[in-house]
Design a protein around this motif. Sequence first.
Motif, PDB file in Angstrom:
ATOM      1  N   GLY A   7       2.688   5.878  -4.035  1.00  0.00           N
ATOM      2  CA  GLY A   7       2.485   5.917  -2.587  1.00  0.00           C
ATOM      3  C   GLY A   7       3.516   6.735  -1.836  1.00  0.00           C
ATOM      4  O   GLY A   7       3.322   7.066  -0.676  1.00  0.00           O
ATOM      5  N   VAL A  62       5.503   4.350   0.959  1.00  0.00           N
ATOM      6  CA  VAL A  62       5.072   2.971   1.221  1.00  0.00           C
ATOM      7  C   VAL A  62       6.236   2.131   1.751  1.00  0.00           C
ATOM      8  O   VAL A  62       7.283   2.035   1.126  1.00  0.00           O
ATOM      9  CB  VAL A  62       4.483   2.315  -0.048  1.00  0.00           C
ATOM     10  CG1 VAL A  62       4.212   0.832   0.179  1.00  0.00           C
ATOM     11  CG2 VAL A  62       3.215   3.027  -0.476  1.00  0.00           C
ATOM     12  N   TRP A  90      -6.112  -5.095  -0.841  1.00  0.00           N
ATOM     13  CA  TRP A  90      -4.715  -4.685  -1.022  1.00  0.00           C
ATOM     14  C   TRP A  90      -4.602  -3.316  -0.370  1.00  0.00           C
ATOM     15  O   TRP A  90      -5.236  -2.359  -0.790  1.00  0.00           O
ATOM     16  CB  TRP A  90      -4.387  -4.587  -2.507  1.00  0.00           C
ATOM     17  CG  TRP A  90      -2.999  -4.120  -2.810  1.00  0.00           C
ATOM     18  CD1 TRP A  90      -2.516  -2.836  -2.720  1.00  0.00           C
ATOM     19  CD2 TRP A  90      -1.914  -4.919  -3.279  1.00  0.00           C
ATOM     20  NE1 TRP A  90      -1.209  -2.805  -3.092  1.00  0.00           N
ATOM     21  CE2 TRP A  90      -0.813  -4.069  -3.444  1.00  0.00           C
ATOM     22  CE3 TRP A  90      -1.774  -6.276  -3.569  1.00  0.00           C
ATOM     23  CZ2 TRP A  90       0.418  -4.527  -3.905  1.00  0.00           C
ATOM     24  CZ3 TRP A  90      -0.552  -6.732  -4.025  1.00  0.00           C
ATOM     25  CH2 TRP A  90       0.529  -5.862  -4.182  1.00  0.00           C
ATOM     26  N   GLU A  91      -3.795  -3.234   0.665  1.00  0.00           N
ATOM     27  CA  GLU A  91      -3.701  -1.996   1.433  1.00  0.00           C
ATOM     28  C   GLU A  91      -2.244  -1.614   1.624  1.00  0.00           C
ATOM     29  O   GLU A  91      -1.424  -2.458   1.969  1.00  0.00           O
ATOM     30  CB  GLU A  91      -4.344  -2.271   2.789  1.00  0.00           C
ATOM     31  CG  GLU A  91      -4.865  -1.104   3.508  1.00  0.00           C
ATOM     32  CD  GLU A  91      -5.778  -1.537   4.665  1.00  0.00           C
ATOM     33  OE1 GLU A  91      -6.404  -0.627   5.216  1.00  0.00           O
ATOM     34  OE2 GLU A  91      -5.847  -2.723   5.018  1.00  0.00           O
ATOM     35  N   ASP A  92      -1.919  -0.344   1.388  1.00  0.00           N
ATOM     36  CA  ASP A  92      -0.556   0.115   1.651  1.00  0.00           C
ATOM     37  C   ASP A  92      -0.580   1.259   2.650  1.00  0.00           C
ATOM     38  O   ASP A  92      -1.635   1.795   2.972  1.00  0.00           O
ATOM     39  CB  ASP A  92       0.186   0.470   0.348  1.00  0.00           C
ATOM     40  CG  ASP A  92      -0.317   1.734  -0.337  1.00  0.00           C
ATOM     41  OD1 ASP A  92      -0.655   2.727   0.355  1.00  0.00           O
ATOM     42  OD2 ASP A  92      -0.374   1.755  -1.577  1.00  0.00           O
ATOM     43  N   GLU A 121     -11.538   1.675  -4.713  1.00  0.00           N
ATOM     44  CA  GLU A 121     -10.482   2.201  -3.846  1.00  0.00           C
ATOM     45  C   GLU A 121     -11.184   2.938  -2.724  1.00  0.00           C
ATOM     46  O   GLU A 121     -11.970   3.840  -2.955  1.00  0.00           O
ATOM     47  CB  GLU A 121      -9.554   3.138  -4.613  1.00  0.00           C
ATOM     48  CG  GLU A 121      -8.215   3.373  -3.918  1.00  0.00           C
ATOM     49  CD  GLU A 121      -8.276   4.232  -2.661  1.00  0.00           C
ATOM     50  OE1 GLU A 121      -7.504   3.989  -1.723  1.00  0.00           O
ATOM     51  OE2 GLU A 121      -9.103   5.165  -2.622  1.00  0.00           O
ATOM     52  N   ILE A 167       2.772  -3.376   2.841  1.00  0.00           N
ATOM     53  CA  ILE A 167       1.564  -3.720   2.086  1.00  0.00           C
ATOM     54  C   ILE A 167       0.919  -4.905   2.779  1.00  0.00           C
ATOM     55  O   ILE A 167       1.599  -5.872   3.128  1.00  0.00           O
ATOM     56  CB  ILE A 167       1.886  -4.058   0.618  1.00  0.00           C
ATOM     57  CG1 ILE A 167       2.388  -2.807  -0.100  1.00  0.00           C
ATOM     58  CG2 ILE A 167       0.660  -4.636  -0.094  1.00  0.00           C
ATOM     59  CD1 ILE A 167       2.828  -3.034  -1.530  1.00  0.00           C
ATOM     60  N   GLY A 171      -3.134   5.905   3.387  1.00  0.00           N
ATOM     61  CA  GLY A 171      -2.763   4.848   2.460  1.00  0.00           C
ATOM     62  C   GLY A 171      -3.867   4.506   1.480  1.00  0.00           C
ATOM     63  O   GLY A 171      -5.024   4.869   1.672  1.00  0.00           O
ATOM     64  N   SER A 220       1.427   1.169  -5.864  1.00  0.00           N
ATOM     65  CA  SER A 220       1.800   1.453  -4.469  1.00  0.00           C
ATOM     66  C   SER A 220       3.193   2.061  -4.405  1.00  0.00           C
ATOM     67  O   SER A 220       3.417   3.061  -3.720  1.00  0.00           O
ATOM     68  CB  SER A 220       1.762   0.172  -3.628  1.00  0.00           C
ATOM     69  OG  SER A 220       0.447  -0.237  -3.384  1.00  0.00           O
TER      70      SER A 220
END
Length: 162
Positions: free
Chosen positions: A73, A76, A94-96, A138, A79, A145, A69
Motif C-alpha cells: 500500500g 497506508v 477490509w479497506e486501506d 478486490e 485501515i 486504496g 496493506s
Amino acid sequence: ATNEIKVLIEFTRYYENLGSSQPTWQNLTAILGQINFPKDLTIETNLENYSILADPMLEKVFFNLLDNSLRHGETVSKIQICTDKNGDFLNVIWEDNGIGIALEEKDFIFERGFGKNTGLGMFLVREILSLTDITITENGKPGIGARFEISVPKGMYKKTDA
C-alpha cells in the motif's frame, strides 16, 4: 534463494492443512484482537459482533490482508474493517488508504504465483475462504486504496452476544 525456499515450505505446510479441520464459529472481533497492528496505524472497526463459520485458519486471512496493506500500500496510515449485511450475504470489508491495486492486476491477485512478493498469500486467502463457500474480491480504486470484500453466505454467519 534460502528465504524463498523457507516461504515455499511454510506455504506448503499451510496449504497441506487446509480443510483438515472442521469449520468453527469464529468471532471477527476476537480474531482481529489477535493481530498486532503497528502503533502508527489507525484502525477503525465496526464488526457488529458477527461470527462466521470458517476454516480454523481464518486468522491467516486477516494477517495476510494486513501484510499486503503494509507491504504494497506504500502510503497506508489507516485501515477500516466493517461488516455490511447485503441481502442474504454478510460482507466483511477490509479497506486501506494506500495506493490501491492497478486495474490490470485486479483479476490476477488471487492467482497462485502472481504478486510482488511470493505470489502465494492472496492465493492462500482465497483458498481458506472457499472451503466454506466464502468469496473475496478486490474493488478498491487505484490511487485511493485497496478494498477487499469478503462475502459470507447465509447460514455461515451469525450475530453473537456482546
